[in-house]
Design a protein around this motif. Structure first.
Motif, PDB file in Angstrom:
ATOM      1  N   ASN A 137      46.490  84.036  -7.938  1.00 20.80           N
ATOM      2  CA  ASN A 137      45.689  85.197  -7.537  1.00 20.80           C
ATOM      3  C   ASN A 137      44.269  85.177  -8.083  1.00 20.80           C
ATOM      4  O   ASN A 137      43.694  86.216  -8.408  1.00 20.80           O
ATOM      5  N   LEU A 138      43.676  84.015  -8.177  1.00 20.08           N
ATOM      6  CA  LEU A 138      42.296  83.907  -8.658  1.00 20.08           C
ATOM      7  C   LEU A 138      41.316  84.584  -7.697  1.00 20.08           C
ATOM      8  O   LEU A 138      40.329  85.186  -8.118  1.00 20.08           O
ATOM      9  N   GLU A 143      47.225  83.956  -3.789  1.00 24.59           N
ATOM     10  CA  GLU A 143      47.339  82.513  -3.606  1.00 24.59           C
ATOM     11  C   GLU A 143      47.798  81.847  -4.898  1.00 24.59           C
ATOM     12  O   GLU A 143      47.690  82.422  -5.991  1.00 24.59           O
ATOM     13  N   ILE A 144      48.330  80.638  -4.743  1.00 19.67           N
ATOM     14  CA  ILE A 144      48.740  79.829  -5.889  1.00 19.67           C
ATOM     15  C   ILE A 144      48.000  78.496  -5.828  1.00 19.67           C
ATOM     16  O   ILE A 144      48.053  77.795  -4.812  1.00 19.67           O
ATOM     17  N   ILE A 145      47.317  78.160  -6.907  1.00 17.32           N
ATOM     18  CA  ILE A 145      46.639  76.874  -7.027  1.00 17.32           C
ATOM     19  C   ILE A 145      47.546  75.956  -7.833  1.00 17.32           C
ATOM     20  O   ILE A 145      47.958  76.311  -8.943  1.00 17.32           O
ATOM     21  N   SER A 146      47.857  74.799  -7.289  1.00 17.87           N
ATOM     22  CA  SER A 146      48.862  73.929  -7.899  1.00 17.87           C
ATOM     23  C   SER A 146      48.412  72.481  -7.925  1.00 17.87           C
ATOM     24  O   SER A 146      47.531  72.062  -7.156  1.00 17.87           O
ATOM     25  N   PHE A 147      49.071  71.723  -8.802  1.00 19.69           N
ATOM     26  CA  PHE A 147      48.990  70.268  -8.803  1.00 19.69           C
ATOM     27  C   PHE A 147      50.387  69.739  -8.484  1.00 19.69           C
ATOM     28  O   PHE A 147      51.389  70.271  -8.963  1.00 19.69           O
ATOM     29  N   VAL A 177      48.073  79.808   0.363  1.00 14.72           N
ATOM     30  CA  VAL A 177      47.754  81.220   0.574  1.00 14.72           C
ATOM     31  C   VAL A 177      48.796  81.841   1.505  1.00 14.72           C
ATOM     32  O   VAL A 177      48.944  81.399   2.642  1.00 14.72           O
ATOM     33  N   PRO A 178      49.532  82.869   1.056  1.00 14.37           N
ATOM     34  CA  PRO A 178      50.502  83.526   1.943  1.00 14.37           C
ATOM     35  C   PRO A 178      49.811  84.431   2.952  1.00 14.37           C
ATOM     36  O   PRO A 178      48.753  84.994   2.681  1.00 14.37           O
ATOM     37  N   ILE A 179      50.437  84.566   4.113  1.00 12.98           N
ATOM     38  CA  ILE A 179      49.902  85.398   5.190  1.00 12.98           C
ATOM     39  C   ILE A 179      50.987  86.368   5.642  1.00 12.98           C
ATOM     40  O   ILE A 179      52.136  85.959   5.860  1.00 12.98           O
ATOM     41  N   GLU A 180      50.649  87.636   5.770  1.00 15.07           N
ATOM     42  CA  GLU A 180      51.599  88.623   6.284  1.00 15.07           C
ATOM     43  C   GLU A 180      51.416  88.751   7.789  1.00 15.07           C
ATOM     44  O   GLU A 180      50.577  89.494   8.274  1.00 15.07           O
ATOM     45  N   ASN A 181      52.227  87.981   8.508  1.00 14.40           N
ATOM     46  CA  ASN A 181      52.124  87.931   9.960  1.00 14.40           C
ATOM     47  C   ASN A 181      53.507  87.660  10.520  1.00 14.40           C
ATOM     48  O   ASN A 181      54.347  87.055   9.853  1.00 14.40           O
ATOM     49  N   TYR A 187      49.064  79.232   4.705  1.00 12.00           N
ATOM     50  CA  TYR A 187      48.300  78.006   4.959  1.00 12.00           C
ATOM     51  C   TYR A 187      47.959  77.366   3.612  1.00 12.00           C
ATOM     52  O   TYR A 187      47.910  78.034   2.581  1.00 12.00           O
ATOM     53  N   LYS A 188      47.743  76.079   3.660  1.00 10.40           N
ATOM     54  CA  LYS A 188      47.494  75.306   2.443  1.00 10.40           C
ATOM     55  C   LYS A 188      46.320  74.377   2.665  1.00 10.40           C
ATOM     56  O   LYS A 188      46.224  73.717   3.706  1.00 10.40           O
ATOM     57  N   ILE A 189      45.436  74.300   1.671  1.00  8.09           N
ATOM     58  CA  ILE A 189      44.317  73.359   1.681  1.00  8.09           C
ATOM     59  C   ILE A 189      44.499  72.427   0.490  1.00  8.09           C
ATOM     60  O   ILE A 189      44.690  72.887  -0.636  1.00  8.09           O
ATOM     61  N   SER A 190      44.441  71.130   0.746  1.00  6.95           N
ATOM     62  CA  SER A 190      44.783  70.174  -0.303  1.00  6.95           C
ATOM     63  C   SER A 190      43.797  69.020  -0.357  1.00  6.95           C
ATOM     64  O   SER A 190      43.301  68.558   0.675  1.00  6.95           O
ATOM     65  N   LEU A 191      43.537  68.562  -1.582  1.00  3.85           N
ATOM     66  CA  LEU A 191      42.830  67.305  -1.835  1.00  3.85           C
ATOM     67  C   LEU A 191      43.892  66.294  -2.241  1.00  3.85           C
ATOM     68  O   LEU A 191      44.549  66.452  -3.269  1.00  3.85           O
TER      69      LEU A 191
END
Length: 326
Positions: A137-138, A143-147, A177-181, A187-191
């Motif tokens: 939740n930054l 959302e969750i930021i993970s490795f 990032v969770p979506i209430e739909n 959705y997820k964005i990754s390096l």
């Protein structure tokens, strides 16, 4: 109370109050392991609830296991320095907050229908994958930021010296990032980096930024994924990898009772039509049906990119094994 968190759905149905009161007293005394055994015993008496359903989720079961370990830790001789004690406690309990990510499995036997001079057609394939959440939740989006780290290995166990033919290493850093739909759930964005750790002509590696979303249609989940390949001027390991791996893939996950079917489709969207199909079926094993997270597994792969060394070589193989996560 732990019991309210873990066993409320069950307690609404159970009628054995004497056993329940006994378990409650044991829990109040800190005897969590003994209390857990009684809860399981009560649960077995109710024919409408299976033993494994006494835990509403795997994470809740983990909370109780942690509580038991914390109680056991109290038996360790007192350490005066609080930081030192906390370090010892973390190591003893294993509280590193690691979670399953992609599938963890071992297939003792896989068979490639295509004969190759540089390898045996039969080999062992296994994969393990873990995620470490870092920040929550930054950006106030829950959302969750993970490795995460995934390793897939190909082991020529049917050769005399049984060498590892290849290991694929895949670390990544992402935000989910969770979506209430009704349909779109996240959705997820990754390096993402992937390489095989080899040098010279056998070296393979690439870096990507990808976007993946998750949609739900009842029991069916669909995960479209697209990526951008980050150019690397200093290396020439696999300059035409996009001709075989394309710029995206589509994952379908369908669950029916205790069975799960995963289908991955990939295509370069060019006239030569190179891509891959990867189909996995995980199912309960009858001789350990009450054991959570141990499943039979059958996998079929046909196409390019089964491993990095094979990104430009077509593979047609089937494998049999056991999955520890889904």
């Amino acid at each position: 109370y732990i019991k309210l968190l873990l066993f409320l759905p069950f307690l609404l149905l159970a009628n054995d109050e004497d056993l329940y009161k006994k378990a409650e007293l044991l829990e109040q005394e800190g005897k969590y392991k003994e209390a857990l055994e009684i809860y399981k015993e009560i649960n077995k008496k109710n024919k409408n609830i299976k033993v494994e359903d006494s835990f509403t989720t795997q994470s809740e079961q983990a909370k109780l296991v942690r509580k038991i370990k914390e109680e056991q830790f109290n038996n360790i001789n007192y350490i005066k320095d609080p930081e030192t004690r906390e370090t010892i406690k973390q190591s003893y309990i294993g509280a590193f907050d690691l979670h399953p990510y992609k599938k963890t499995y071992i297939m003792p036997v896989t068979y490639d229908f295509k004969n190759s001079e540089d390898r045996e057609q039969k080999e062992t394939q296994f994969q393990f994958s873990l995620e470490k959440p870092l920040i929550h939740n930054l950006f106030n989006q829950n959302e969750i930021i993970s490795f995460a780290y995934t390793q897939k290995s190909f082991w020529q166990t049917f050769k005399e010296s049984a060498p590892f033919r290849e290991n694929n290493y895949e670390p990544e850093f992402f935000v989910n990032v969770p979506i209430e739909n009704d349909y779109l759930k996240s959705y997820k964005i990754s390096l993402n980096h992937q390489s095989n750790g080899q040098g010279g002509l056998l070296s393979r590696s690439w870096n990507r930024v990808y976007l993946e979303s998750m949609l739900q249609f009842d029991e069916l989940f669909v995960k479209p994924k697209i990526w951008y390949i980050i150019p690397d001027r200093n290396q020439n390991d696999n300059p035409n990898i996009e001709d075989y791996m394309g710029y995206g893939e589509l994952n379908f996950i369908y669950s029916y009772k205790k069975h799960q079917f995963d289908l991955l489709l990939r295509n370069n969207l060019k006239s030569d039509n190179k891509g891959a199909i990867d189909l996995t079926w995980t199912f309960p094993l009858p001789f350990i049906e009450n054991q959570k997270n141990v499943y039979g597994m059958i996998n079929y792969f046909n196409g390019y990119g089964n491993s990095l060394i094979d990104y430009d070589r077509q593979v047609n193989k089937i494998g049999f094994g056991i999955a520890l996560t889904r």
